[in-house]
Design a protein around this motif. Structure first.
Motif, mmCIF file in Angstrom:
data_model
loop_
_atom_site.group_PDB
_atom_site.id
_atom_site.type_symbol
_atom_site.label_atom_id
_atom_site.label_comp_id
_atom_site.label_asym_id
_atom_site.label_seq_id
_atom_site.Cartn_x
_atom_site.Cartn_y
_atom_site.Cartn_z
ATOM 1 N N TRP A 194 0.839 -1.201 0.000
ATOM 2 C CA TRP A 194 0.000 0.000 0.000
ATOM 3 C C TRP A 194 0.874 1.251 0.000
ATOM 4 O O TRP A 194 0.830 2.070 0.929
ATOM 5 N N ASP A 195 1.668 1.380 -1.048
ATOM 6 C CA ASP A 195 2.526 2.555 -1.164
ATOM 7 C C ASP A 195 1.766 3.688 -1.847
ATOM 8 O O ASP A 195 0.553 3.592 -2.081
ATOM 9 N N LEU A 196 2.457 4.760 -2.186
ATOM 10 C CA LEU A 196 1.804 5.931 -2.758
ATOM 11 C C LEU A 196 1.114 5.603 -4.079
ATOM 12 O O LEU A 196 -0.001 6.063 -4.342
ATOM 13 N N ASN A 197 1.757 4.789 -4.916
ATOM 14 C CA ASN A 197 1.143 4.412 -6.191
ATOM 15 C C ASN A 197 -0.147 3.629 -5.973
ATOM 16 O O ASN A 197 -1.137 3.822 -6.685
ATOM 17 N N TRP A 198 -0.140 2.741 -4.971
ATOM 18 C CA TRP A 198 -1.338 1.946 -4.669
ATOM 19 C C TRP A 198 -2.467 2.858 -4.184
ATOM 20 O O TRP A 198 -3.620 2.702 -4.596
ATOM 21 N N VAL A 199 -2.136 3.804 -3.338
ATOM 22 C CA VAL A 199 -3.144 4.722 -2.805
ATOM 23 C C VAL A 199 -3.804 5.506 -3.934
ATOM 24 O O VAL A 199 -5.035 5.617 -3.999
ATOM 25 N N ILE A 200 -2.991 6.033 -4.837
ATOM 26 C CA ILE A 200 -3.539 6.833 -5.933
ATOM 27 C C ILE A 200 -4.442 5.983 -6.829
ATOM 28 O O ILE A 200 -5.451 6.465 -7.354
ATOM 29 N N ALA A 201 -4.137 4.709 -6.964
ATOM 30 C CA ALA A 201 -4.916 3.830 -7.840
ATOM 31 C C ALA A 201 -6.148 3.243 -7.166
ATOM 32 O O ALA A 201 -7.146 2.964 -7.847
ATOM 33 N N HIS A 202 -6.128 3.055 -5.831
ATOM 34 C CA HIS A 202 -7.178 2.287 -5.170
ATOM 35 C C HIS A 202 -7.966 3.030 -4.091
ATOM 36 O O HIS A 202 -9.152 2.762 -3.901
ATOM 37 N N THR A 203 -7.319 3.912 -3.359
ATOM 38 C CA THR A 203 -7.994 4.576 -2.244
ATOM 39 C C THR A 203 -9.059 5.538 -2.763
ATOM 40 O O THR A 203 -8.819 6.294 -3.702
ATOM 41 N N VAL A 204 -10.214 5.487 -2.132
ATOM 42 C CA VAL A 204 -11.315 6.375 -2.527
ATOM 43 C C VAL A 204 -11.294 7.661 -1.706
ATOM 44 O O VAL A 204 -11.359 8.762 -2.253
ATOM 45 N N PHE A 205 -11.190 7.512 -0.383
ATOM 46 C CA PHE A 205 -11.238 8.697 0.480
ATOM 47 C C PHE A 205 -9.959 8.815 1.301
ATOM 48 O O PHE A 205 -9.630 7.928 2.094
ATOM 49 N N LEU A 206 -9.250 9.918 1.108
ATOM 50 C CA LEU A 206 -8.145 10.290 1.985
ATOM 51 C C LEU A 206 -8.712 11.136 3.112
ATOM 52 O O LEU A 206 -9.351 12.159 2.863
ATOM 53 N N HIS A 207 -8.475 10.709 4.340
ATOM 54 C CA HIS A 207 -9.022 11.425 5.495
ATOM 55 C C HIS A 207 -7.879 12.112 6.233
ATOM 56 O O HIS A 207 -6.979 11.458 6.751
ATOM 57 N N PHE A 208 -7.929 13.426 6.270
ATOM 58 C CA PHE A 208 -6.890 14.197 6.940
ATOM 59 C C PHE A 208 -7.259 14.354 8.417
ATOM 60 O O PHE A 208 -7.646 15.438 8.885
ATOM 61 N N CYS A 209 -7.149 13.254 9.145
ATOM 62 C CA CYS A 209 -7.515 13.207 10.563
ATOM 63 C C CYS A 209 -6.564 14.075 11.391
ATOM 64 O O CYS A 209 -5.449 14.386 10.970
#
Length: 238
Positions: A194-209
């Motif tokens: 789950w690196d940066l490339n994976w996040v950009i391709a798969h993550t729907v919501f980034l939560h700035f907690c």
């Protein structure tokens, strides 16, 4: 899209922006103060409780809706979450327990949720609107707050888990509620997948907690540039 507010704020700007990006937007104003007695701080104002009664302000015919905190950036398709079958649940939500199991144990003890499987984050909620209208009422919330106000740390989240935790369908946080503070932990527990490339391709919501927010000039996480890029695009549209 529905925006629920206690007072009308920047209404014209919001409606104009949504019109330009071809999104239907309805602004709903909370007419009656139901949470004046609830614990409040600068970080946790009265408006954090609105999500618990959001279903009551929606028009008839809305079967499901996705609630999002204001500190969330959507970077991929939300449709798979919306299409999740929650007919037998009140909500779908993600837990951050894989990031720190210790916090989950502490929350279970603190809130006496000994049989709960997870402690869910309330920043992203898929709401079963008809069931929520039937089973969630202001009186239950007010009574719980009155009886437990001294133990509430994350107030709206504590209430959600204590009263309705057993009626929440669990979805993966690395996709639907990625804690932007914890990128190194996500990489570690996934064995580097789950690196940066994976996040950009798969993550729907980034939560700035947390306290640090990407709209602040001093924000310096690896996702700062991504947020500022989208903010710049929004300014150009306006």
């Amino acid at each position: 899209m529905y925006i629920l507010q206690k007072k009308l704020r920047r209404q014209k700007e919001l409606l104009t922006f949504c019109q330009k990006i071809e999104i239907d937007c309805t602004i709903l104003t909370l007419k009656k103060d139901k949470f004046h007695h609830a614990p409040q701080t600068k970080r946790y104002p009265e408006t954090i409780y609105y999500r618990l009664l959001a279903q009551n302000y929606l028009p008839d015919g809305v079967e499901k809706i996705i609630y999002l905190d204001a500190d969330i950036l959507c970077i991929n398709n939300i449709l798979p979450l919306y299409q999740t079958d929650i007919d037998d649940y009140l909500y779908a939500a993600a837990s951050h327990s894989q990031l720190t199991n210790f916090t989950k144990v502490v929350n279970k003890v603190r809130l006496k949720m000994y049989e709960a499987e997870e402690y869910y984050n309330s920043g992203v909620l898929l709401i079963n609107v008809p069931q929520a209208k039937k089973k969630i009422n202001a009186a239950d919330l007010q009574n719980f707050i009155a009886e437990n106000r001294t133990t509430l740390i994350l107030p709206d989240q504590d209430i959600l888990n204590s009263l309705y935790g057993g009626q929440i369908y669990s979805v993966p946080d690395q996709i639907y509620n990625y804690d932007a503070r914890k990128s190194l932990i996500y990489e570690m527990i996934s064995g580097g997948s789950w690196d940066l490339n994976w996040v950009i391709a798969h993550t729907v919501f980034l939560h700035f907690c947390g306290r640090d927010k990407p709209w602040k000039n001093e924000y310096r996480s690896k996702f700062a540039l991504l947020y500022k890029h989208y903010a710049h695009l929004a300014e150009k549209i306006c």
